[in-house]
Design a protein around this motif. Sequence first.
Motif, PDB file in Angstrom:
ATOM      1  N   MET A  23      48.880   8.442  51.875  1.00 44.26           N
ATOM      2  CA  MET A  23      47.703   8.257  51.035  1.00 44.26           C
ATOM      3  C   MET A  23      47.951   8.832  49.643  1.00 44.26           C
ATOM      4  SD  MET A  23      43.701   9.198  51.736  1.00 44.26           S
ATOM      5  CE  MET A  23      44.059  10.886  52.138  1.00 44.26           C
ATOM      6  N   SER A  24      48.588   9.974  49.586  1.00 47.25           N
ATOM      7  CA  SER A  24      48.889  10.587  48.295  1.00 47.25           C
ATOM      8  C   SER A  24      49.836   9.696  47.484  1.00 47.25           C
ATOM      9  CB  SER A  24      49.515  11.959  48.515  1.00 47.25           C
ATOM     10  OG  SER A  24      49.869  12.541  47.302  1.00 47.25           O
ATOM     11  N   ALA A  25      50.822   9.117  48.148  1.00 44.65           N
ATOM     12  CA  ALA A  25      51.758   8.226  47.458  1.00 44.65           C
ATOM     13  C   ALA A  25      51.034   6.998  46.913  1.00 44.65           C
ATOM     14  CB  ALA A  25      52.881   7.806  48.403  1.00 44.65           C
ATOM     15  N   ARG A  26      50.139   6.442  47.714  1.00 43.16           N
ATOM     16  CA  ARG A  26      49.390   5.257  47.258  1.00 43.16           C
ATOM     17  C   ARG A  26      48.482   5.592  46.078  1.00 43.16           C
ATOM     18  NH1 ARG A  26      48.406   4.049  53.084  1.00 43.16           N
ATOM     19  NH2 ARG A  26      50.121   2.698  53.683  1.00 43.16           N
ATOM     20  N   LEU A  27      47.861   6.757  46.120  1.00 45.51           N
ATOM     21  CA  LEU A  27      47.013   7.167  44.998  1.00 45.51           C
ATOM     22  C   LEU A  27      47.845   7.338  43.729  1.00 45.51           C
ATOM     23  CD1 LEU A  27      44.618   9.732  46.700  1.00 45.51           C
ATOM     24  CD2 LEU A  27      44.015   7.526  45.708  1.00 45.51           C
ATOM     25  N   GLU A  29      50.643   5.753  43.013  1.00 46.98           N
ATOM     26  CA  GLU A  29      51.002   4.408  42.553  1.00 46.98           C
ATOM     27  C   GLU A  29      49.827   3.761  41.827  1.00 46.98           C
ATOM     28  OE1 GLU A  29      52.291   2.185  45.943  1.00 46.98           O
ATOM     29  OE2 GLU A  29      53.999   3.508  46.314  1.00 46.98           O
ATOM     30  N   ALA A  30      48.624   3.931  42.366  1.00 53.19           N
ATOM     31  CA  ALA A  30      47.437   3.344  41.735  1.00 53.19           C
ATOM     32  C   ALA A  30      47.215   3.944  40.348  1.00 53.19           C
ATOM     33  CB  ALA A  30      46.207   3.566  42.612  1.00 53.19           C
ATOM     34  N   ARG A  31      47.417   5.260  40.231  1.00 57.53           N
ATOM     35  CA  ARG A  31      47.265   5.898  38.917  1.00 57.53           C
ATOM     36  C   ARG A  31      48.278   5.348  37.922  1.00 57.53           C
ATOM     37  NH1 ARG A  31      47.237  10.708  41.810  1.00 57.53           N
ATOM     38  NH2 ARG A  31      45.124  11.282  42.359  1.00 57.53           N
ATOM     39  N   GLN A  32      49.519   5.191  38.375  1.00 61.27           N
ATOM     40  CA  GLN A  32      50.561   4.663  37.484  1.00 61.27           C
ATOM     41  C   GLN A  32      50.222   3.243  37.037  1.00 61.27           C
ATOM     42  OE1 GLN A  32      54.145   5.127  39.761  1.00 61.27           O
ATOM     43  NE2 GLN A  32      54.571   7.147  38.905  1.00 61.27           N
ATOM     44  N   LEU A  33      49.728   2.433  37.955  1.00 60.65           N
ATOM     45  CA  LEU A  33      49.348   1.062  37.592  1.00 60.65           C
ATOM     46  C   LEU A  33      48.219   1.064  36.567  1.00 60.65           C
ATOM     47  CD1 LEU A  33      49.475  -0.792  41.024  1.00 60.65           C
ATOM     48  CD2 LEU A  33      50.944  -1.166  39.046  1.00 60.65           C
ATOM     49  N   ARG A  34      47.224   1.941  36.778  1.00 63.20           N
ATOM     50  CA  ARG A  34      46.114   2.008  35.828  1.00 63.20           C
ATOM     51  C   ARG A  34      46.605   2.414  34.448  1.00 63.20           C
ATOM     52  NH1 ARG A  34      43.065   4.073  39.975  1.00 63.20           N
ATOM     53  NH2 ARG A  34      43.475   6.214  39.362  1.00 63.20           N
ATOM     54  N   VAL A  35      47.482   3.402  34.396  1.00 58.96           N
ATOM     55  CA  VAL A  35      48.008   3.851  33.105  1.00 58.96           C
ATOM     56  C   VAL A  35      48.789   2.724  32.446  1.00 58.96           C
ATOM     57  CG1 VAL A  35      49.666   5.418  32.019  1.00 58.96           C
ATOM     58  CG2 VAL A  35      48.040   6.306  33.674  1.00 58.96           C
ATOM     59  N   GLY A  36      49.593   2.015  33.216  1.00 57.22           N
ATOM     60  CA  GLY A  36      50.347   0.886  32.676  1.00 57.22           C
ATOM     61  C   GLY A  36      49.439  -0.190  32.114  1.00 57.22           C
ATOM     62  N   HIS A  37      48.367  -0.495  32.835  1.00 56.09           N
ATOM     63  CA  HIS A  37      47.418  -1.502  32.350  1.00 56.09           C
ATOM     64  C   HIS A  37      46.721  -1.024  31.077  1.00 56.09           C
ATOM     65  CE1 HIS A  37      47.716  -4.416  35.572  1.00 56.09           C
ATOM     66  NE2 HIS A  37      47.656  -3.441  36.454  1.00 56.09           N
ATOM     67  N   GLN A  38      46.388   0.257  31.030  1.00 55.08           N
ATOM     68  CA  GLN A  38      45.733   0.790  29.834  1.00 55.08           C
ATOM     69  C   GLN A  38      46.662   0.728  28.630  1.00 55.08           C
ATOM     70  OE1 GLN A  38      44.584   4.673  31.173  1.00 55.08           O
ATOM     71  NE2 GLN A  38      42.674   3.970  32.089  1.00 55.08           N
ATOM     72  N   VAL A  39      47.935   1.035  28.823  1.00 57.80           N
ATOM     73  CA  VAL A  39      48.902   0.982  27.721  1.00 57.80           C
ATOM     74  C   VAL A  39      49.058  -0.455  27.238  1.00 57.80           C
ATOM     75  CG1 VAL A  39      51.348   1.265  27.159  1.00 57.80           C
ATOM     76  CG2 VAL A  39      50.130   3.079  28.368  1.00 57.80           C
ATOM     77  N   ALA A  40      49.173  -1.387  28.178  1.00 53.27           N
ATOM     78  CA  ALA A  40      49.317  -2.800  27.803  1.00 53.27           C
ATOM     79  C   ALA A  40      48.078  -3.289  27.049  1.00 53.27           C
ATOM     80  CB  ALA A  40      49.552  -3.646  29.048  1.00 53.27           C
TER      81      ALA A  40
END
Length: 64
Positions: A23-27, A29-40
Motif C-alpha cells: 500500500m505504501s508503494a502504491r501511494l 507511485e500515485a504521488r509521483q504520477l500526480r507530481v508528473g501531471h502537475q509539472v506537465a
Amino acid sequence: MNTYLNRSNDMSLMNEDLARAQMSARLGEARQLRVGHQVARAARLSRKAERAAQQARLALARAL
C-alpha cells in the motif's frame, strides 16, 4: 500447540507487513504520477501564456 499458534501469528503479521508495504508503494507511485501531471500541466500553461504574451506584443506593434 503453543508453537503452532506463534507461527500462525507470525505469518499473519508477515502478511500484514507485506500488505502495508504494498500500500505504501502504491501511494508513493500515485504521488509521483500526480507530481508528473502537475509539472506537465504547468509547462503547458506556461507555453500558452508565452504565446498569449507574444500575440499581445504583435498586436501592440501592429497598432503603432
